[in-house]
Write a protein that holds these residues in place. Structure first.
Motif, PDB file in Angstrom:
ATOM      1  N   VAL A 136      26.966  13.457  72.431  1.00 27.31           N
ATOM      2  CA  VAL A 136      27.149  12.279  71.584  1.00 27.31           C
ATOM      3  C   VAL A 136      27.888  12.704  70.326  1.00 27.31           C
ATOM      4  O   VAL A 136      27.559  13.728  69.728  1.00 27.31           O
ATOM      5  N   VAL A 137      28.905  11.920  69.953  1.00 26.91           N
ATOM      6  CA  VAL A 137      29.686  12.216  68.753  1.00 26.91           C
ATOM      7  C   VAL A 137      29.612  11.031  67.801  1.00 26.91           C
ATOM      8  O   VAL A 137      29.446   9.889  68.219  1.00 26.91           O
ATOM      9  N   LEU A 138      29.726  11.323  66.526  1.00 29.24           N
ATOM     10  CA  LEU A 138      29.814  10.300  65.489  1.00 29.24           C
ATOM     11  C   LEU A 138      31.253  10.295  65.021  1.00 29.24           C
ATOM     12  O   LEU A 138      31.766  11.304  64.531  1.00 29.24           O
ATOM     13  N   ILE A 139      31.921   9.167  65.184  1.00 29.37           N
ATOM     14  CA  ILE A 139      33.322   9.058  64.787  1.00 29.37           C
ATOM     15  C   ILE A 139      33.377   8.912  63.274  1.00 29.37           C
ATOM     16  O   ILE A 139      32.687   8.077  62.694  1.00 29.37           O
ATOM     17  N   THR A 140      34.186   9.745  62.631  1.00 27.80           N
ATOM     18  CA  THR A 140      34.197   9.810  61.173  1.00 27.80           C
ATOM     19  C   THR A 140      35.457   9.248  60.542  1.00 27.80           C
ATOM     20  O   THR A 140      35.524   9.135  59.316  1.00 27.80           O
ATOM     21  N   TYR A 141      36.449   8.895  61.340  1.00 23.37           N
ATOM     22  CA  TYR A 141      37.714   8.438  60.780  1.00 23.37           C
ATOM     23  C   TYR A 141      38.333   7.406  61.696  1.00 23.37           C
ATOM     24  O   TYR A 141      38.176   7.470  62.910  1.00 23.37           O
ATOM     25  N   GLY A 142      39.047   6.462  61.124  1.00 19.37           N
ATOM     26  CA  GLY A 142      39.748   5.463  61.907  1.00 19.37           C
ATOM     27  C   GLY A 142      38.983   4.155  61.984  1.00 19.37           C
ATOM     28  O   GLY A 142      37.985   3.954  61.286  1.00 19.37           O
ATOM     29  N   PRO A 143      39.447   3.256  62.831  1.00 16.60           N
ATOM     30  CA  PRO A 143      38.819   1.930  62.915  1.00 16.60           C
ATOM     31  C   PRO A 143      37.386   1.964  63.437  1.00 16.60           C
ATOM     32  O   PRO A 143      36.611   1.046  63.177  1.00 16.60           O
ATOM     33  N   ASP A 144      37.029   2.991  64.178  1.00 16.58           N
ATOM     34  CA  ASP A 144      35.671   3.108  64.730  1.00 16.58           C
ATOM     35  C   ASP A 144      34.783   4.025  63.899  1.00 16.58           C
ATOM     36  O   ASP A 144      33.748   4.481  64.377  1.00 16.58           O
ATOM     37  N   ALA A 145      35.146   4.302  62.669  1.00 10.71           N
ATOM     38  CA  ALA A 145      34.381   5.218  61.825  1.00 10.71           C
ATOM     39  C   ALA A 145      32.943   4.731  61.667  1.00 10.71           C
ATOM     40  O   ALA A 145      32.691   3.551  61.458  1.00 10.71           O
ATOM     41  N   GLY A 146      31.998   5.667  61.810  1.00 13.37           N
ATOM     42  CA  GLY A 146      30.583   5.346  61.674  1.00 13.37           C
ATOM     43  C   GLY A 146      29.918   4.923  62.966  1.00 13.37           C
ATOM     44  O   GLY A 146      28.730   4.622  62.972  1.00 13.37           O
ATOM     45  N   LYS A 147      30.662   4.903  64.065  1.00 15.08           N
ATOM     46  CA  LYS A 147      30.096   4.486  65.344  1.00 15.08           C
ATOM     47  C   LYS A 147      29.828   5.701  66.238  1.00 15.08           C
ATOM     48  O   LYS A 147      30.489   6.728  66.126  1.00 15.08           O
ATOM     49  N   LEU A 148      28.864   5.537  67.131  1.00 10.48           N
ATOM     50  CA  LEU A 148      28.536   6.595  68.089  1.00 10.48           C
ATOM     51  C   LEU A 148      29.349   6.415  69.359  1.00 10.48           C
ATOM     52  O   LEU A 148      29.621   5.292  69.778  1.00 10.48           O
ATOM     53  N   ALA A 149      29.693   7.521  69.981  1.00 10.76           N
ATOM     54  CA  ALA A 149      30.378   7.513  71.269  1.00 10.76           C
ATOM     55  C   ALA A 149      29.894   8.717  72.065  1.00 10.76           C
ATOM     56  O   ALA A 149      29.290   9.642  71.518  1.00 10.76           O
ATOM     57  N   VAL A 150      30.173   8.698  73.351  1.00 11.36           N
ATOM     58  CA  VAL A 150      29.745   9.780  74.240  1.00 11.36           C
ATOM     59  C   VAL A 150      30.984  10.436  74.840  1.00 11.36           C
ATOM     60  O   VAL A 150      31.914   9.741  75.261  1.00 11.36           O
ATOM     61  N   VAL A 151      30.994  11.757  74.881  1.00  8.91           N
ATOM     62  CA  VAL A 151      32.096  12.490  75.503  1.00  8.91           C
ATOM     63  C   VAL A 151      32.016  12.280  77.010  1.00  8.91           C
ATOM     64  O   VAL A 151      31.014  12.609  77.641  1.00  8.91           O
ATOM     65  N   VAL A 152      33.092  11.714  77.563  1.00  8.22           N
ATOM     66  CA  VAL A 152      33.140  11.419  78.994  1.00  8.22           C
ATOM     67  C   VAL A 152      33.944  12.481  79.734  1.00  8.22           C
ATOM     68  O   VAL A 152      33.636  12.816  80.871  1.00  8.22           O
ATOM     69  N   ASP A 153      34.983  13.019  79.085  1.00  7.67           N
ATOM     70  CA  ASP A 153      35.817  14.043  79.705  1.00  7.67           C
ATOM     71  C   ASP A 153      36.477  14.867  78.609  1.00  7.67           C
ATOM     72  O   ASP A 153      36.662  14.386  77.491  1.00  7.67           O
ATOM     73  N   ILE A 154      36.831  16.099  78.940  1.00 12.35           N
ATOM     74  CA  ILE A 154      37.471  17.005  77.986  1.00 12.35           C
ATOM     75  C   ILE A 154      38.936  17.138  78.372  1.00 12.35           C
ATOM     76  O   ILE A 154      39.254  17.472  79.520  1.00 12.35           O
ATOM     77  N   ILE A 155      39.837  16.865  77.423  1.00 14.68           N
ATOM     78  CA  ILE A 155      41.271  16.940  77.692  1.00 14.68           C
ATOM     79  C   ILE A 155      41.769  18.370  77.483  1.00 14.68           C
ATOM     80  O   ILE A 155      42.345  18.975  78.372  1.00 14.68           O
ATOM     81  N   ASP A 156      41.576  18.888  76.272  1.00 15.26           N
ATOM     82  CA  ASP A 156      41.950  20.261  75.963  1.00 15.26           C
ATOM     83  C   ASP A 156      41.052  20.765  74.842  1.00 15.26           C
ATOM     84  O   ASP A 156      40.017  20.167  74.579  1.00 15.26           O
ATOM     85  N   HIS A 157      41.433  21.840  74.198  1.00 14.56           N
ATOM     86  CA  HIS A 157      40.559  22.460  73.189  1.00 14.56           C
ATOM     87  C   HIS A 157      40.403  21.640  71.917  1.00 14.56           C
ATOM     88  O   HIS A 157      39.559  21.959  71.081  1.00 14.56           O
ATOM     89  N   SER A 158      41.191  20.584  71.744  1.00 18.81           N
ATOM     90  CA  SER A 158      41.087  19.815  70.503  1.00 18.81           C
ATOM     91  C   SER A 158      40.880  18.321  70.714  1.00 18.81           C
ATOM     92  O   SER A 158      40.718  17.584  69.752  1.00 18.81           O
ATOM     93  N   ARG A 159      40.866  17.848  71.950  1.00 19.31           N
ATOM     94  CA  ARG A 159      40.710  16.417  72.210  1.00 19.31           C
ATOM     95  C   ARG A 159      39.768  16.172  73.386  1.00 19.31           C
ATOM     96  O   ARG A 159      39.686  16.975  74.312  1.00 19.31           O
ATOM     97  N   VAL A 160      39.066  15.049  73.291  1.00 16.71           N
ATOM     98  CA  VAL A 160      38.174  14.614  74.361  1.00 16.71           C
ATOM     99  C   VAL A 160      38.355  13.113  74.573  1.00 16.71           C
ATOM    100  O   VAL A 160      38.897  12.407  73.725  1.00 16.71           O
ATOM    101  N   ILE A 161      37.898  12.654  75.730  1.00 16.93           N
ATOM    102  CA  ILE A 161      37.857  11.218  75.990  1.00 16.93           C
ATOM    103  C   ILE A 161      36.440  10.763  75.701  1.00 16.93           C
ATOM    104  O   ILE A 161      35.475  11.323  76.228  1.00 16.93           O
ATOM    105  N   VAL A 162      36.311   9.749  74.833  1.00 14.11           N
ATOM    106  CA  VAL A 162      34.998   9.227  74.466  1.00 14.11           C
ATOM    107  C   VAL A 162      34.917   7.756  74.859  1.00 14.11           C
ATOM    108  O   VAL A 162      35.926   7.078  75.013  1.00 14.11           O
ATOM    109  N   ASP A 163      33.692   7.312  75.006  1.00 13.13           N
ATOM    110  CA  ASP A 163      33.427   5.914  75.326  1.00 13.13           C
ATOM    111  C   ASP A 163      32.106   5.546  74.673  1.00 13.13           C
ATOM    112  O   ASP A 163      31.170   6.349  74.662  1.00 13.13           O
TER     113      ASP A 163
END
Length: 134
Positions: free
Chosen positions: A12-39
């Motif tokens: 579970v991640v807490l989004i800290t920046y952007g339009p979804d800042a302050g919302k929780l999301a779950v890592v669904v897949d890992i793209i590379d060492h610096s990005r993931v797909i969340v939902d």
């Protein structure tokens, strides 16, 4: 102390920046060492690729398979009571307290100041009695 917040599917991640800042999301897949797909179907976060610069890993995880669909993810979040577990953490309580203080009106801040003064006076008198008795 051992580091335990690893990037993994179900973290579970807490989004800290952007339009979804302050919302929780779950890592669904890992793209590379610096990005993931969340939902985050229960918190209003659409499935998207997000950089770790825009999210903070939490201690919470849920057990899900990789690339799970949104309806199934929503069911797993509700089954494992993710939002309930999140609201019990000190981190979530601190955020809620900060939001509650930001919503105070002038009158509420004044009432809070008066209550603090009264509490300080009561504690001071009790402490004075204890000091005199010793």
């Amino acid at each position: 102390m051992v580091f335990s917040r690893f990037v993994e599917v179900g973290r579970v991640v807490l989004i800290t920046y952007g339009p979804d800042a302050g919302k929780l999301a779950v890592v669904v897949d890992i793209i590379d060492h610096s990005r993931v797909i969340v939902d985050g179907p229960t918190t209003g976060v659409a499935r998207q690729a997000i950089s770790f610069k825009r999210a903070t890993l939490t201690d919470l995880t849920i057990s899900i398979p990789r690339t799970i669909g949104t309806p199934a993810l929503k069911a797993q979040i509700e089954k494992q009571d993710l939002l309930g577990r999140w609201s019990k953490t000190a981190w979530a309580q601190k955020i809620a307290k900060r939001e509650a203080r930001a919503k105070l009106t002038d009158l509420d801040r004044f009432k809070l100041m008066v209550a603090r003064k009264q509490r300080r006076a009561i504690v001071g008198k009790a402490l004075g009695k204890i000091r005199k008795s010793k």
